[in-house]
Design a protein around this motif. Structure first.
Motif, PDB file in Angstrom:
ATOM      1  N   ALA A   1       0.850  -1.298   0.044  1.00 51.33           N
ATOM      2  CA  ALA A   1       0.100   0.157  -0.255  1.00 51.33           C
ATOM      3  C   ALA A   1       0.708   1.333   0.105  1.00 51.33           C
ATOM      4  N   LYS A   2       1.050   2.008  -0.920  1.00 47.07           N
ATOM      5  CA  LYS A   2       1.388   3.093  -0.885  1.00 47.07           C
ATOM      6  C   LYS A   2       3.072   3.380  -1.365  1.00 47.07           C
ATOM      7  N   GLY A   3       3.380   1.971  -1.910  1.00 44.24           N
ATOM      8  CA  GLY A   3       5.131   1.385  -1.965  1.00 44.24           C
ATOM      9  C   GLY A   3       5.143   0.922  -0.984  1.00 44.24           C
ATOM     10  N   VAL A   4       4.817   0.492   0.392  1.00 46.04           N
ATOM     11  CA  VAL A   4       5.232  -0.085   2.021  1.00 46.04           C
ATOM     12  C   VAL A   4       4.533  -1.459   1.848  1.00 46.04           C
ATOM     13  N   ASP A   5       5.261  -2.083   2.412  1.00 50.88           N
ATOM     14  CA  ASP A   5       5.311  -4.073   2.297  1.00 50.88           C
ATOM     15  C   ASP A   5       3.736  -3.033   3.486  1.00 50.88           C
ATOM     16  N   ALA A   6       2.823  -4.510   2.762  1.00 52.99           N
ATOM     17  CA  ALA A   6       1.034  -4.691   3.399  1.00 52.99           C
ATOM     18  C   ALA A   6       0.945  -4.493   4.848  1.00 52.99           C
ATOM     19  N   GLU A   7       2.508  -5.340   5.573  1.00 52.67           N
ATOM     20  CA  GLU A   7       2.008  -5.541   6.594  1.00 52.67           C
ATOM     21  C   GLU A   7       2.464  -4.777   7.693  1.00 52.67           C
ATOM     22  N   GLN A   8       3.312  -3.458   7.185  1.00 57.46           N
ATOM     23  CA  GLN A   8       4.298  -2.716   7.426  1.00 57.46           C
ATOM     24  C   GLN A   8       3.077  -1.031   7.212  1.00 57.46           C
ATOM     25  N   ALA A   9       1.976  -1.357   6.409  1.00 57.85           N
ATOM     26  CA  ALA A   9       1.578  -0.556   5.967  1.00 57.85           C
ATOM     27  C   ALA A   9       0.565  -0.014   6.908  1.00 57.85           C
ATOM     28  N   ILE A  10       0.130  -1.422   7.824  1.00 62.12           N
ATOM     29  CA  ILE A  10      -1.236  -0.685   8.173  1.00 62.12           C
ATOM     30  C   ILE A  10      -1.006   0.432   9.488  1.00 62.12           C
ATOM     31  N   VAL A  11      -2.368   0.843   8.943  1.00 65.65           N
ATOM     32  CA  VAL A  11      -2.468   2.479  10.485  1.00 65.65           C
ATOM     33  C   VAL A  11      -3.437   2.025  10.900  1.00 65.65           C
ATOM     34  N   ASN A  12      -4.509   1.355  10.683  1.00 66.26           N
ATOM     35  CA  ASN A  12      -5.594   1.048  11.792  1.00 66.26           C
ATOM     36  C   ASN A  12      -5.774  -0.561  11.898  1.00 66.26           C
ATOM     37  N   PRO A  13      -4.999  -0.567  13.310  1.00 67.08           N
ATOM     38  CA  PRO A  13      -5.133  -2.443  13.140  1.00 67.08           C
ATOM     39  C   PRO A  13      -6.541  -3.140  13.534  1.00 67.08           C
ATOM     40  N   GLU A  14      -7.505  -2.408  13.706  1.00 64.86           N
ATOM     41  CA  GLU A  14      -8.512  -2.200  13.802  1.00 64.86           C
ATOM     42  C   GLU A  14      -9.717  -3.757  12.295  1.00 64.86           C
TER      43      GLU A  14
ATOM     44  N   ASP B   1     -12.859   0.154   4.129  1.00 64.43           N
ATOM     45  CA  ASP B   1     -11.994  -0.514   5.573  1.00 64.43           C
ATOM     46  C   ASP B   1     -10.908  -0.746   5.112  1.00 64.43           C
ATOM     47  N   ILE B   2     -11.333  -0.808   3.213  1.00 65.49           N
ATOM     48  CA  ILE B   2      -9.139  -1.277   3.062  1.00 65.49           C
ATOM     49  C   ILE B   2      -8.173  -0.014   3.154  1.00 65.49           C
ATOM     50  N   ALA B   3      -9.906   1.123   2.530  1.00 68.06           N
ATOM     51  CA  ALA B   3      -8.576   2.405   2.828  1.00 68.06           C
ATOM     52  C   ALA B   3      -8.447   2.824   4.152  1.00 68.06           C
ATOM     53  N   GLU B   4      -9.893   2.458   5.409  1.00 69.39           N
ATOM     54  CA  GLU B   4      -8.713   2.978   6.601  1.00 69.39           C
ATOM     55  C   GLU B   4      -7.608   2.236   7.437  1.00 69.39           C
ATOM     56  N   ALA B   5      -7.874   1.283   6.571  1.00 68.14           N
ATOM     57  CA  ALA B   5      -6.781   0.068   7.309  1.00 68.14           C
ATOM     58  C   ALA B   5      -5.696   0.576   6.833  1.00 68.14           C
ATOM     59  N   PHE B   6      -5.017   1.399   5.354  1.00 63.17           N
ATOM     60  CA  PHE B   6      -3.387   1.549   4.995  1.00 63.17           C
ATOM     61  C   PHE B   6      -4.114   3.068   5.027  1.00 63.17           C
ATOM     62  N   GLY B   7      -5.127   3.784   5.169  1.00 68.46           N
ATOM     63  CA  GLY B   7      -4.891   5.722   5.548  1.00 68.46           C
ATOM     64  C   GLY B   7      -5.323   6.000   4.069  1.00 68.46           C
ATOM     65  N   LEU B   8      -5.317   5.208   2.818  1.00 69.42           N
ATOM     66  CA  LEU B   8      -5.575   5.387   1.284  1.00 69.42           C
ATOM     67  C   LEU B   8      -6.534   6.482   0.936  1.00 69.42           C
ATOM     68  N   LYS B   9      -5.951   7.306   0.152  1.00 66.80           N
ATOM     69  CA  LYS B   9      -6.383   8.337  -0.129  1.00 66.80           C
ATOM     70  C   LYS B   9      -6.238   8.555  -2.302  1.00 66.80           C
ATOM     71  N   LEU B  10      -7.813   9.338  -2.247  1.00 64.88           N
ATOM     72  CA  LEU B  10      -7.426   9.403  -3.767  1.00 64.88           C
ATOM     73  C   LEU B  10      -6.132   9.211  -4.422  1.00 64.88           C
ATOM     74  N   GLY B  11      -5.772   9.293  -5.693  1.00 61.24           N
ATOM     75  CA  GLY B  11      -4.354   9.107  -6.672  1.00 61.24           C
ATOM     76  C   GLY B  11      -3.474   7.701  -5.269  1.00 61.24           C
ATOM     77  N   ASP B  12      -3.553   7.460  -4.481  1.00 60.10           N
ATOM     78  CA  ASP B  12      -2.333   6.404  -3.329  1.00 60.10           C
ATOM     79  C   ASP B  12      -2.633   4.991  -4.370  1.00 60.10           C
ATOM     80  N   THR B  13      -1.468   4.077  -4.679  1.00 57.98           N
ATOM     81  CA  THR B  13      -1.738   3.525  -5.235  1.00 57.98           C
ATOM     82  C   THR B  13      -1.607   1.919  -4.153  1.00 57.98           C
ATOM     83  N   ILE B  14      -1.748   0.678  -4.946  1.00 57.48           N
ATOM     84  CA  ILE B  14      -2.558  -0.728  -3.466  1.00 57.48           C
ATOM     85  C   ILE B  14      -2.410  -1.281  -4.972  1.00 57.48           C
ATOM     86  N   THR B  15      -1.508  -2.386  -3.995  1.00 59.16           N
ATOM     87  CA  THR B  15      -0.454  -3.463  -4.374  1.00 59.16           C
ATOM     88  C   THR B  15      -0.861  -5.048  -4.368  1.00 59.16           C
TER      89      THR B  15
END
Length: 843
Positions: free
Chosen positions: A558-571, A615-629
């Motif tokens: 998420a945003k170029g960071v490994d998913a495990e480390q990119a989580i910002v909302n553990p819920e 929920d995916i957006a909240e999990a990684f703090g994604l906004k419009l224009g960010d990337t997800i792999t």
């Protein structure tokens, strides 16, 4: 505190203890019950977790397990694994099993295993014999073993044949134990049907894009460093999208569920202990009230206040130790019974035994509860002068202990709260519980004082019985506080649980739209679509057939960071647990609610875009224009977030958490997912038509899936209700203690009233009206607080819709009134049976 004063205090306490347990039976019962509840939950949980860890290899099926989706691993990977140790390969998929005559069919969890299965543990059949013999090919027919549910649903027995896909299998055994069943992970909708791996290809289920999970379980050499081995495997095959687990984390979903359920049940058990704490405080106060002459005599002959405090504190601690010891014994033995009852429910074998850590936690809760609720009456007895204590015989004195004892009580309460938080896996949840329990205690205490205040200012009813009942609610030494607090807490828990569980059921069943799909169909091949559509819509009563392409993918960055480390909302970390269903579409879903961004044009063919669930957006703090792999079929696909959607899954329409723009996935191997709406009469006809013509397509009936969910919720609800009932039992004990504590005054009132001309019926009616009012008032308060609690849990914690269910509150009101009336009747009847002459002569 000198040793000499402590010795004198112990002498006094020991002599007081010679008088037996009179006045402390409720004290002991409350502590025993609360400690036993917590110790039982801790011991049973410890046994289940220990079973998961001790049998980790058998549950996982190996030292290390690999899982890939769609296709088996390549020759190079398999050759490497074979060189590392023993390897067992298997495949799992959902499929339809049907009788040879086609009269019945059912969804099954199909598992195909090789001849080395299982590497660890024992696979047991009811009929005996070995698994390879049972599933091998004899006389040109492959064998199969099934869970009993399969036989029941298809009305078949051992020796009969069933069809799976395009192949017939003869049932040769019933599964009693599948050692790695719990380690498979994921939510299962059907019972197990197990076949030989070599027979899988003949079924025709292996199709491009079919959802088949391939498992490879490896038995490594003893002493192998698992972490190093997994790191080396990933370095050798960096492009592989397999998921790797080792036996130290064999069943993470089960362990996570058990841990959370343990936390909840422990906190409910702590509620029972807190309710019991009220009984502890009442018992200590009542006991000290009965020791007025003794304490006054000690003070008159020179005993200092600290000595009185020490003597009775030691006595309380000794009795508390007895109650806690009884609770620990029950808590150590009860799991043996519970494990036997849960044997058919648990997917693993619990290692029931004595777990000192859990018992120590229960004992600490017990001691801190006893200390917290005893310090106030003990401190008061220490501080009030001898003359005031003598006056307490006719006019109970109030007053507070000196500051040191108040601080000690607060510190003890804080220690109790800290213990609840520090011993919990989810500390934030425990902290909210502790805060809520404290606020609830204050609310009930304030409510009890409010009732007393209102009763004192309610005027004088004309009816003597009502006037006496109302006066009893606010007279000195009234039981209002004890009854409201003790029964109220237990009933609040019951109301909250009933409302939450009722909303669960409503959400699963009643909230489903009338036009919800009757079936979901999976694994439809692209070349089957036209024939499938014609078959389904050819059944009278089948309408609104919808289909979309479906693949499975795993979020890797998420945003170029490994998913495990990119989580910002553990819920919302659930988005990383397993593969997610994905699709692509030129148009938004029919009921799409786009909350940010916009959908791409229908003819869009530019850079990869993606629409994601909020929920995916909240999990990684994604906004419009960010990337997800997302890794799909072993290939990482990176897309830009074009829109964010809110999804209402209760509509039962086709919804995907991730939808790609057309182009990037069009040519990937894929299957189609379809839904159809149908009349009840058409449902069985549709299933039979599909299973007869398309052996590879799996039908999932929505009602059957909901029944499975309801069964799971029912099992959880039973455990919660049993624990909540313990809280109510603790409240009942406290109520019994309050009635017993007021027995002497009730006898006195009864005698005076009878001397003044009241009949036995008049007195009984007055006291029953008093307890009836108390019951209704307590039920109203408990109903209000329980309703607010349930509302907060559902709307604020779980983000669910809220529906008020008046039946739960009405049942609670009836239960509370019945309990208070029952105890009030018993206490009053005993008081009415006392002769008047002895009391009049003594006074």
């Amino acid at each position: 505190m000198s040793l000499s004063s402590l010795s004198v205090a112990w002498t006094i306490a020991r002599r007081e203890l010679r008088g037996g347990l009179k006045g402390f039976r409720i004290f002991l019962a409350c502590l025993t019950l609360g400690v036993a509840a917590i110790a039982t939950v801790q011991s049973l949980s410890g046994g289940i977790i220990e079973g998961l860890r001790a049998d980790g290899r058998a549950i996982l099926g190996g030292d290390v397990a690999l899982r890939v989706l769609y296709t088996p691993i390549g020759e190079a990977e398999r050759s490497y694994l074979d060189g590392q140790g023993r390897v067992s390969a298997s495949a799992e998929a959902r499929a339809m099993a049907r009788r040879e005559d086609g009269a019945r069919s059912t969804l099954v969890e199909l598992k195909a295993v090789d001849d080395t299965y299982p590497l660890y543990g024992d696979f047991t059949l009811r009929e005996g014999g070995s698994l390879p013999d049972a599933i091998g090919r004899r006389d040109g027919v492959w064998g199969a073993v099934v869970e009993e549910t399969v036989s029941q649903r298809l009305d078949v027995a051992v020796g009969d044949t069933v069809r799976v896909g395009e192949t017939s299998f003869r049932i040769r055994g019933t599964i009693l134990r599948e050692p790695d069943r719990a380690g498979g992970g994921g939510f299962t909708l059907g019972p197990r049907l197990l076949i030989d791996l070599d027979a899988l290809e003949s079924t025709g289920l292996i199709q491009p894009g079919s959802m088949i999970y391939w498992h490879y379980r490896i038995g490594l050499a003893p002493g192998t460093d698992l972490q190093a081995w997994q790191a080396d495997l990933q370095a050798r095959f960096p492009e592989q999208s397999w998921r790797v687990r080792d036996f130290t984390n064999a069943a993470p979903q089960i362990e996570r569920f058990i841990t959370r359920l343990t936390l909840f049940l422990t906190l409910v058990g702590l509620t029972a202990l807190l309710v019991g704490g009220v009984g502890v405080g009442n018992a200590v106060r009542s006991y000290l009230d009965g020791k007025v002459a003794t304490i006054a005599t000690l003070k008159c002959v020179g005993a200092p206040g600290p000595l009185v405090f020490q003597a009775y504190l030691l006595q309380i601690l000794v009795l508390a130790s007895l109650g806690i010891a009884l609770g620990l014994v029950i808590g150590a033995v009860a799991p043996l019974v519970a494990a036997a009852v849960l044997a058919d429910v648990l997917p693993i074998t619990a290692r029931i035994g004595v777990y000192p850590g859990g018992l120590a936690i229960a004992a600490a809760f017990g001691f801190l509860t006893a200390l917290t609720f005893s310090l106030w009456p003990l401190g008061r007895a220490r501080e009030v002068p001898a003359g005031a204590l003598f006056r307490d015989v006719v006019s109970p004195a109030g007053g507070r202990p000196r500051g040191a004892y108040l601080v000690a009580g607060v510190l003890s309460g804080l220690a109790l709260a800290a213990l609840a938080i520090l011993t919990a896996q989810e500390k934030l949840f425990a902290a909210w519980f502790v805060g809520g329990a404290f606020v609830t205690l204050l609310a009930f205490r304030a409510a009890a004082q409010g009732v007393t205040w209102a009763a004192a200012r309610a005027g004088r009813p004309r009816h003597p019985g009502f006037r006496l009942a109302l006066a009893n609610l606010h007279r000195p030494g009234n039981p209002t506080g004890s009854v409201v607090l003790s029964l109220g807490l237990g009933l609040t828990v019951l109301v909250a649980i009933a409302l939450i569980e009722g909303n669960f059921s409503a959400r699963v069943n009643e909230s489903i739209p009338k036009d919800a799909p009757a079936y979901f169909f999976i694994d439809i091949q692209p070349n089957q679509r036209e024939a499938f559509n014609a078959t389904v819509l050819g059944v009278p009563g089948a309408t609104d057939l919808r289909e979309v392409p479906m693949l499975r993918g795993r979020i890797t960055k998420a945003k170029g960071v490994d998913a495990e480390q990119a989580i910002v909302n553990p819920e919302h970390s659930w988005v990383l647990r397993g593969d997610r269903g994905i699709t692509y579409s030129a148009r938004p879903p029919v009921d799409a609610e786009i909350i940010a961004g916009q959908w791409w044009p229908e003819d869009y063919r530019g850079k990869p875009l993606i629409s994601i669930y909020s929920d995916i957006a909240e999990a990684f703090g994604l906004k419009l224009g960010d990337t997800i792999t997302v890794n799909v079929l072993g290939r990482d696909l990176t897309a830009e977030v074009a829109s964010i959607r809110a999804i209402d899954f209760s509509t039962m329409n086709i919804n995907f958490t991730m939808i790609f723009s057309p182009g990037i996935l069009d040519g990937a191997p894929q299957t189609f997912l379809a839904t159809v709406r149908a009349t009840p009469q058409a449902e069985p006809l549709i299933q039979r038509a599909v299973t007869d013509r398309f052996a590879n397509i799996t039908s999932v009936r929505v009602k059957d899936a909901l029944d499975t969910v309801n069964e799971l919720l029912g099992n959880i609800g039973t455990a919660v209700r049993v624990t909540a009932a313990i809280t109510l039992l603790a409240g009942t004990l406290v109520l019994a203690g309050a009635v017993a504590a007021g027995h002497r005054r009730r006898v006195y009132d009864s005698v005076v009233l009878k001397v003044l001309g009241a009949t036995r019926a008049d007195v009984l009616k007055a006291f029953l009206v008093e307890y009836g009012l108390l019951g209704l008032i307590t039920a109203a308060i408990a109903g209000a607080i329980g309703t607010v609690t349930a509302w907060a849990v559902l709307t604020q914690v779980m983000d669910w819709e809220w529906t008020f269910l008046p039946s739960a509150v009405l049942v609670t009101a009836a239960l509370c009134t019945a309990i208070t009336l029952a105890f009030g009747f018993v206490g009053t009847w005993r008081a009415l049976g006392q002769p008047a002459a002895p009391l009049l002569r003594n006074d």
